[in-house]
Design a protein around this motif. Structure first.
Motif, PDB file in Angstrom:
ATOM      1  N   ILE A 291       0.803  -1.093   0.073  1.00 15.83           N
ATOM      2  CA  ILE A 291       0.047   0.099  -0.077  1.00 15.83           C
ATOM      3  C   ILE A 291       0.941   1.342   0.099  1.00 15.83           C
ATOM      4  N   GLU A 292       1.939   1.368   0.934  1.00 22.84           N
ATOM      5  CA  GLU A 292       2.882   2.368   1.089  1.00 22.84           C
ATOM      6  C   GLU A 292       3.426   2.606  -0.401  1.00 22.84           C
ATOM      7  N   HIS A 293       3.930   1.661  -1.033  1.00 24.17           N
ATOM      8  CA  HIS A 293       4.711   1.858  -2.386  1.00 24.17           C
ATOM      9  C   HIS A 293       3.783   1.946  -3.670  1.00 24.17           C
ATOM     10  N   HIS A 294       2.559   1.771  -3.271  1.00 24.84           N
ATOM     11  CA  HIS A 294       1.338   2.011  -4.232  1.00 24.84           C
ATOM     12  C   HIS A 294       1.666   0.824  -5.482  1.00 24.84           C
ATOM     13  N   VAL A 295       1.896  -0.532  -5.047  1.00 27.27           N
ATOM     14  CA  VAL A 295       2.064  -1.557  -5.933  1.00 27.27           C
ATOM     15  C   VAL A 295       0.887  -2.453  -5.602  1.00 27.27           C
ATOM     16  N   PRO A 296       0.678  -3.299  -6.285  1.00 27.49           N
ATOM     17  CA  PRO A 296      -0.695  -4.333  -5.805  1.00 27.49           C
ATOM     18  C   PRO A 296      -0.015  -5.379  -4.905  1.00 27.49           C
ATOM     19  N   TYR A 297       1.177  -5.875  -4.935  1.00 28.93           N
ATOM     20  CA  TYR A 297       1.587  -7.008  -4.073  1.00 28.93           C
ATOM     21  C   TYR A 297       3.138  -6.796  -3.809  1.00 28.93           C
ATOM     22  N   LEU A 298       3.507  -7.120  -2.536  1.00 28.56           N
ATOM     23  CA  LEU A 298       4.658  -7.314  -2.089  1.00 28.56           C
ATOM     24  C   LEU A 298       4.962  -8.614  -1.021  1.00 28.56           C
ATOM     25  N   PRO A 299       5.823  -9.466  -1.297  1.00 23.21           N
ATOM     26  CA  PRO A 299       6.076 -10.511  -0.346  1.00 23.21           C
ATOM     27  C   PRO A 299       6.869  -9.786   1.023  1.00 23.21           C
ATOM     28  N   TYR A 300       6.856 -10.611   1.976  1.00 24.89           N
ATOM     29  CA  TYR A 300       7.431 -10.068   3.243  1.00 24.89           C
ATOM     30  C   TYR A 300       8.746  -9.662   3.010  1.00 24.89           C
ATOM     31  N   ASP A 301       9.627  -8.834   3.468  1.00 22.88           N
ATOM     32  CA  ASP A 301      11.047  -8.631   3.489  1.00 22.88           C
ATOM     33  C   ASP A 301      11.257  -8.131   5.026  1.00 22.88           C
ATOM     34  N   PRO A 302      12.337  -8.803   5.600  1.00 19.10           N
ATOM     35  CA  PRO A 302      12.681  -8.401   6.990  1.00 19.10           C
ATOM     36  C   PRO A 302      13.231  -6.927   6.988  1.00 19.10           C
ATOM     37  N   ALA A 303      13.630  -6.277   6.030  1.00 20.54           N
ATOM     38  CA  ALA A 303      14.069  -4.750   5.708  1.00 20.54           C
ATOM     39  C   ALA A 303      12.732  -3.785   5.962  1.00 20.54           C
ATOM     40  N   PHE A 304      11.381  -4.561   5.916  1.00 25.00           N
ATOM     41  CA  PHE A 304      10.164  -3.898   6.084  1.00 25.00           C
ATOM     42  C   PHE A 304       9.962  -3.475   7.466  1.00 25.00           C
ATOM     43  N   ASP A 305      10.298  -4.419   8.466  1.00 27.94           N
ATOM     44  CA  ASP A 305      10.085  -4.303   9.720  1.00 27.94           C
ATOM     45  C   ASP A 305      11.057  -3.242  10.246  1.00 27.94           C
ATOM     46  N   GLN A 306      12.327  -2.961   9.812  1.00 27.34           N
ATOM     47  CA  GLN A 306      13.236  -1.959  10.262  1.00 27.34           C
ATOM     48  C   GLN A 306      12.717  -0.583   9.787  1.00 27.34           C
ATOM     49  N   HIS A 307      11.946  -0.600   8.721  1.00 29.26           N
ATOM     50  CA  HIS A 307      11.457   0.533   8.234  1.00 29.26           C
ATOM     51  C   HIS A 307      10.441   0.912   9.041  1.00 29.26           C
ATOM     52  N   ILE A 308       9.420  -0.043   9.474  1.00 29.76           N
ATOM     53  CA  ILE A 308       8.429   0.431  10.045  1.00 29.76           C
ATOM     54  C   ILE A 308       8.697   0.752  11.392  1.00 29.76           C
ATOM     55  N   ALA A 309       9.708   0.218  12.135  1.00 29.69           N
ATOM     56  CA  ALA A 309      10.279   0.528  13.263  1.00 29.69           C
ATOM     57  C   ALA A 309      10.822   1.903  13.355  1.00 29.69           C
ATOM     58  N   GLU A 310      11.562   2.268  12.384  1.00 33.32           N
ATOM     59  CA  GLU A 310      12.109   3.453  12.233  1.00 33.32           C
ATOM     60  C   GLU A 310      11.053   4.553  12.115  1.00 33.32           C
ATOM     61  N   ARG A 311       9.859   4.190  11.435  1.00 34.79           N
ATOM     62  CA  ARG A 311       9.006   5.501  11.117  1.00 34.79           C
ATOM     63  C   ARG A 311       8.169   5.355  12.449  1.00 34.79           C
ATOM     64  N   VAL A 312       7.960   4.241  13.402  1.00 34.95           N
ATOM     65  CA  VAL A 312       7.153   4.464  14.306  1.00 34.95           C
ATOM     66  C   VAL A 312       8.098   5.377  15.621  1.00 34.95           C
ATOM     67  N   GLN A 313       9.270   5.067  15.668  1.00 39.87           N
ATOM     68  CA  GLN A 313      10.135   5.772  16.574  1.00 39.87           C
ATOM     69  C   GLN A 313      10.173   7.081  15.899  1.00 39.87           C
ATOM     70  N   LEU A 314       9.957   7.799  14.846  1.00 44.71           N
ATOM     71  CA  LEU A 314      10.210   8.838  14.396  1.00 44.71           C
ATOM     72  C   LEU A 314       9.056   9.502  14.698  1.00 44.71           C
ATOM     73  N   ILE A 315       7.771   8.969  14.420  1.00 48.80           N
ATOM     74  CA  ILE A 315       6.608   9.677  14.901  1.00 48.80           C
ATOM     75  C   ILE A 315       6.344   9.890  16.452  1.00 48.80           C
ATOM     76  N   GLY A 316       6.927   9.068  17.121  1.00 47.92           N
ATOM     77  CA  GLY A 316       7.154   9.154  18.489  1.00 47.92           C
ATOM     78  C   GLY A 316       7.803  10.452  19.046  1.00 47.92           C
ATOM     79  N   LYS A 317       8.656  10.808  18.426  1.00 45.59           N
ATOM     80  CA  LYS A 317       9.460  12.211  18.554  1.00 45.59           C
ATOM     81  C   LYS A 317       8.838  13.431  18.238  1.00 45.59           C
ATOM     82  N   VAL A 318       7.351  13.420  17.374  1.00 43.95           N
ATOM     83  CA  VAL A 318       6.968  14.428  16.930  1.00 43.95           C
ATOM     84  C   VAL A 318       6.711  15.613  18.226  1.00 43.95           C
ATOM     85  N   ARG A 319       6.117  15.074  19.301  1.00 46.60           N
ATOM     86  CA  ARG A 319       5.640  15.965  20.079  1.00 46.60           C
ATOM     87  C   ARG A 319       6.794  16.324  20.920  1.00 46.60           C
TER      88      ARG A 319
END
Length: 575
Positions: A291-319
């Motif tokens: 959904i994020e990359h605007h493609v119809p299908y992607l298999p799981y890649d461990p790099a996705f977890d790191q990307h999501i974790a970084e995104r969550v940590q970043l959003i946590g720093k907004v306040r």
């Protein structure tokens, strides 16, 4: 898969299966149960005798094997065990062992009748309980509206799959998670029943088209899951292509022709996987990445977890970033195409981390816009823009409002007072809204725009032409202008179609008396084209990139000076 038998022990009383080893065969299991009953009957008889006889309370310990037999073997087992237990402490068991007093016949016959009654009642009760459990399991495992297996059934089947794959070194299996992107629109426009029928029809057609072993589940309202045993990553991709074809093919539901767009993620189950939640989460991570990359299908890649974790940590720093003043406003100028005059700017949010490195807006703004963080961030942008307008005498400034902002009645109703508290008039600000707000809740969006206009703010439609509902609502909303997206500017110099589309949009906007801003102007040729087509304002790198306040003021001063010189040269040339 026989789910009812598999789960029966999960819902019957725990004592009924407490002593049963889980790996017994179907033949050995009833024999093992019978041995337990024999042992309990013998132990109970021994306890009654050596505790002094039937005159004490211990005879009723033999009700335990009676209850177990009722649970394990039903009414026949309960009757047999009841009679056996009653006879064991019947005519041959003394009332008082030490005195050698025998029981009277009426006493032990009454006990047989009592044990039979207890056994029969227990067998009936366990039967009813088992039937209720069967109905519960059916409701738990089968979606009542579509007849598909549910998320609970998926979890159970994954548990079995993980156990068998770790034990038998079986070939990898896969989980494919599918989301029907436009089902929500069907639900809103045609109702729940039609949406459920669409899901049922789609699942049936997928089931008929797939030529590989599979099992389909209804994972959520708009999601399906497919387990693919003995599968490879290439086969999963082939399965998704089949699913896509099913969605693309027109189907008729309740007399209405429909197509369904799918987006999917998958996970290939390895021999070391032992947790169903992990498997499902990995497939969902692939879905989210697609959904994020605007493609119809992607298999799981461990790099996705790191990307999501970084995104969550970043959003946590907004306040913290707001508190520590890590956010700044950059300004990109807006220019009048007819006169060349600098008329204002768009305020754009930028974030610099403690090391003074800029965090790209695309990494945090989309996430912030979809959470409650958008409220403090937007209020910061409003406050800082008003301070800059007041202290630096800036011209008109445009601010971007997200969908959540436009739906926030509190923010919309108090915006005029908020701006006035900084000594700034509403006329100094223009609010840019996106088409997403119009699609999500047209009535509330119109009410919000009405309120903003009544308070004196200009309101323009941003990224015009990239959504689905612009033409429908342009005539209804009290907008002051629209901004044509840069996507329509890129090919102006090379494509006649692009020029036709641009001219049509500008002509339509002018017919509705809307001020047209074209963003993404990067060349003189583009500027001249949109000027000749009748656009009023332009914005883009041809004039300036977004600048911090101090640089923006220097640019404005230099640009004004250049305009004065150009005007003077033109006047001298005329003379």
């Amino acid at each position: 898969m026989d789910r009812d038998k598999h789960n029966r022990s999960r819902f019957l009383p725990a004592f009924a299966y407490k002593w049963l080893p889980q790996k017994l065969s179907k033949v050995a299991r009833p024999l093992y149960k019978a041995l337990i009953l024999v042992f309990l009957l013998a132990a109970g008889t021994w306890l009654v005798y050596f505790s002094g006889g039937t005159s004490f309370a211990f005879p009723y310990v033999l009700l335990l094997p009676v209850l177990l037999s009722a649970s394990w073997f039903g009414l026949p087992g309960a009757i047999l065990c009841s009679i056996t237990a009653a006879l064991l402490i019947g005519p041959w068991m003394p009332v008082d062992v030490s005195a050698g007093t025998d029981q009277i016949t009426r006493t032990w016959l009454t006990r047989i009748a009592f044990f039979l009654m207890i056994g029969a009642f227990a067998a009936w009760l366990f039967r009813r309980l088992r039937q209720a459990n069967q109905r519960y399991l059916q409701a738990l495992n089968i979606d009542q509206k579509t007849g598909l297996l549910t998320q609970a059934a998926l979890t159970q089947d994954l548990e079995k799959l993980l156990q068998s794959s770790s034990r038998d070194n079986a070939s990898p299996s896969a989980l494919l998670l599918l989301r029907m992107e436009d089902l929500w629109e069907v639900l809103q426009s045609m109702g729940v029943d039609t949406a459920e029928q669409v899901v049922k029809d789609i699942a049936l057609r997928i089931n008929n088209k797939l030529q590989v072993p599979h099992q389909i589940y209804r994972y959520s309202r708009s999601e399906l899951a497919i387990i693919l045993p003995d599968c490879t990553q290439d086969k999963v991709g082939s399965v998704f292509k089949v699913v896509q074809q099913v969605g693309d093919n027109q189907s008729t539901v309740n007399g209405i022709s429909l197509r369904v767009q799918f987006v999917a993620g998958s996970y290939l189950i390895g021999e070391n996987d032992d947790n169903t939640n992990t498997v499902i989460n990995h497939a969902r991570t692939g879905l989210s990445a697609a959904i994020e990359h605007h493609v119809p299908y992607l298999p799981y890649d461990p790099a996705f977890d790191q990307h999501i974790a970084e995104r969550v940590q970043l959003i946590g720093k907004v306040r913290d970033g707001l508190v520590n003043q890590e956010f700044q406003l950059f300004y990109q100028p807006k220019i009048c195409l007819q006169t060349g005059q600098h008329l204002g700017a768009e305020a754009l949010l930028r974030w610099f981390n403690p090391e003074n490195k800029m965090i790209m807006p695309g990494l945090f703004i989309p996430k912030v816009e979809s959470t409650t963080l958008i409220d403090p961030v937007t209020r910061f942008v409003i406050a800082r823009a008003c301070e800059d307008i007041k202290s630096q005498q800036l011209a008109s400034v445009s601010l971007n409002f997200a969908v959540r902002n436009l739906m926030d009645q509190s923010l919309i109703s108090e915006l005029g007072k908020m701006v006035s508290s900084y000594g700034v008039t509403p006329e100094s600000l223009e609010i840019e809204i996106t088409e997403g707000a119009l699609i999500q809740n047209p009535e509330q969006a119109k009410a919000a725009v009405d309120s903003l206009r009544e308070q004196g703010f200009k309101v323009s439609l941003d990224d015009f032409g990239t959504g689905y509902s612009s033409f429908q609502y342009l005539a209804q909303l009290p907008l002051s202008g629209l901004k044509i997206d840069r996507a329509f500017v890129i090919d102006l110099e090379t494509s006649a179609n692009a020029r036709t589309i641009m001219a049509s949009m500008i002509s339509m906007a002018r017919a509705l008396k809307l001020e047209v801003t074209v963003e993404g102007i990067e060349t003189e040729a583009q500027r001249k084209m949109v000027t000749d087509m009748g656009a009023e304002l332009a914005q883009g790198f041809y004039y300036s990139r977004p600048l911090p306040l101090s640089e923006y003021q220097l640019w404005a001063k230099d640009y004004c000076h250049q305009q004065e010189l150009s005007s003077r040269y033109r006047d001298e040339a005329k003379v």
